[in-house]
Enzyme design. Structure first.
Site, mmCIF file in Angstrom:
data_model
loop_
_atom_site.group_PDB
_atom_site.id
_atom_site.type_symbol
_atom_site.label_atom_id
_atom_site.label_comp_id
_atom_site.label_asym_id
_atom_site.label_seq_id
_atom_site.Cartn_x
_atom_site.Cartn_y
_atom_site.Cartn_z
ATOM 1 N N CYS A 79 -6.467 8.511 1.618
ATOM 2 C CA CYS A 79 -6.004 7.243 1.046
ATOM 3 C C CYS A 79 -5.951 7.250 -0.476
ATOM 4 O O CYS A 79 -5.350 6.359 -1.081
ATOM 5 C CB CYS A 79 -6.881 6.096 1.541
ATOM 6 S SG CYS A 79 -6.929 5.950 3.340
ATOM 7 N N HIS A 89 -6.317 0.575 -3.272
ATOM 8 C CA HIS A 89 -5.909 0.962 -1.925
ATOM 9 C C HIS A 89 -6.139 -0.202 -0.979
ATOM 10 O O HIS A 89 -7.186 -0.855 -1.013
ATOM 11 C CB HIS A 89 -6.711 2.189 -1.471
ATOM 12 C CG HIS A 89 -6.634 2.441 -0.005
ATOM 13 N ND1 HIS A 89 -5.435 2.479 0.686
ATOM 14 C CD2 HIS A 89 -7.618 2.642 0.921
ATOM 15 C CE1 HIS A 89 -5.687 2.712 1.964
ATOM 16 N NE2 HIS A 89 -6.990 2.806 2.126
ATOM 17 N N ASN A 143 -3.372 -1.086 6.740
ATOM 18 C CA ASN A 143 -3.835 0.048 5.938
ATOM 19 C C ASN A 143 -2.892 1.220 6.182
ATOM 20 O O ASN A 143 -2.864 1.784 7.270
ATOM 21 C CB ASN A 143 -5.271 0.399 6.338
ATOM 22 C CG ASN A 143 -5.836 1.570 5.557
ATOM 23 O OD1 ASN A 143 -5.102 2.390 5.012
ATOM 24 N ND2 ASN A 143 -7.160 1.675 5.524
#
Length: 324
Positions: free
Chosen positions: A122, A246, A280
């Site tokens: 990520c 993120h 996500n």
């Protein structure tokens, strides 16, 4: 206008254009509740997600990267021939070779490009942005295309509510080129390899994570990394117009913003919340959030943005950028 600090004698770079791509299929919390023991309220309270996008059979890491990358090049007012390097950050390609970057470069029309994949999970986009910026500064590249592209539904157990409610598919991209005034600050990056077991994959099949441990780590460690990125760029917290962490979990995003405001960030600092409607998307989340915020008029050219990525590894990276 806020000026970013670089090492003496180092040339400047900036983001010239951004773009993103998402699959068509929208999956709501109510949709997931039909196949697993969960509900809309439970998901919203824990991760803040309302809906996400799942890829179809024809959607791949490469195809989404091509779409996002092409949009970024167009937004920069450039042609594919104007670029010579392609970096694709991802952790979900089905095979390690051939890499995605060579395929993406060819399909976009960037011929004989230097191309490689980068896996920092990520944190991948921020890692890629740092590498691309340094390549341009050093003269190894004229202009570089950095893409985060993930098809996480390929590596998520659809019956595991701890991961299936969170992860989704998408791509986000940025074009990096030279600039008289620095528009990308030095990268503040690192790893915590002793915590490698918090997030991973079981025999390259399904992703897993220790949710509570990751939450505690992220809400404790990421704000100091963000502050370090500001320090390296010579920027004060009060100079930050936009925070784009993120998009892992809305509670984590809000916790990072709260800590930065305690350190002097403004109350009117815009905070990315793309997680709510995109889920996500790992390395795609930061550039896609920036693109969505630009399209929605939430950020503007010249805004000072603080980017910070974090994920499996545990890897982390952050930098200050001037919005294109």
């Amino acid at each position: 206008m806020t000026s970013l600090r670089l090492a003496p004698g180092v040339g400047g770079t900036r983001i010239l254009g951004i773009g993103s791509a998402q699959p068509e299929q929208v999956v709501t919390n109510h949709d997931l509740a039909k196949t697993m023991d969960t509900n809309d309220q439970w998901i919203r309270e824990r991760v803040g997600i309302v809906e996400r996008r799942f890829a179809g059979e024809k959607d791949t890491v490469v195809s989404m990267a091509v779409e996002a990358g092409s949009k970024a090049i167009a937004a920069a007012g450039l042609d594919p021939a104007d670029l010579d390097t392609v970096i694709v950050a991802n952790c979900t390609t089905k095979q390690p070779i051939p890499n995605a970057a060579a395929q993406v470069a060819d399909l976009i029309g960037i011929k004989a490009a230097g191309g490689f994949d980068l896996n920092a999970a990520c944190a991948g986009f921020c890692y890629g942005l740092g590498v691309a910026s340094d390549l341009v500064r050093a003269g190894s590249s004229r202009r570089a295309l950095v893409i985060g592209s993930e098809k996480l539904t390929d590596v998520v157990d659809p019956a595991d509510r701890s991961t299936a409610i969170i992860f989704a598919d998408a791509a986000g991209a940025a074009v990096v080129g030279p600039a008289d005034e620095p528009g990308i600050g030095p990268v503040a990056w690192g790893t915590a390899g002793d915590l490698v077991d918090m997030i991973g994959m079981t025999e390259r099949t399904y992703i897993f994570q220790e949710g509570q441990s990751v939450y505690r780590w992220a809400t404790t460690k990421i704000a100091p990394i963000a502050l370090r990125a500001l320090e390296l760029a010579g920027v004060a917290p009060s100079d930050v117009d936009v925070l784009i962490p993120h998009q892992a979990n809305l509670r984590i995003v809000e916790a990072i913003a709260k800590k930065l405001r305690k350190e002097g960030a403004r109350e009117d600092m815009v905070v990315a919340d793309d997680i709510v409607y995109s889920g996500n998307t790992s390395s795609a989340s930061i550039p896609m959030a920036m693109d969505h915020m630009r399209t929605a008029g939430k950020i503007h050219s010249g805004d000072v943005a603080l980017l910070v990525g974090f994920g499996a590894g545990l890897s982390y990276a952050g930098q200050v950028v001037i919005c294109p």
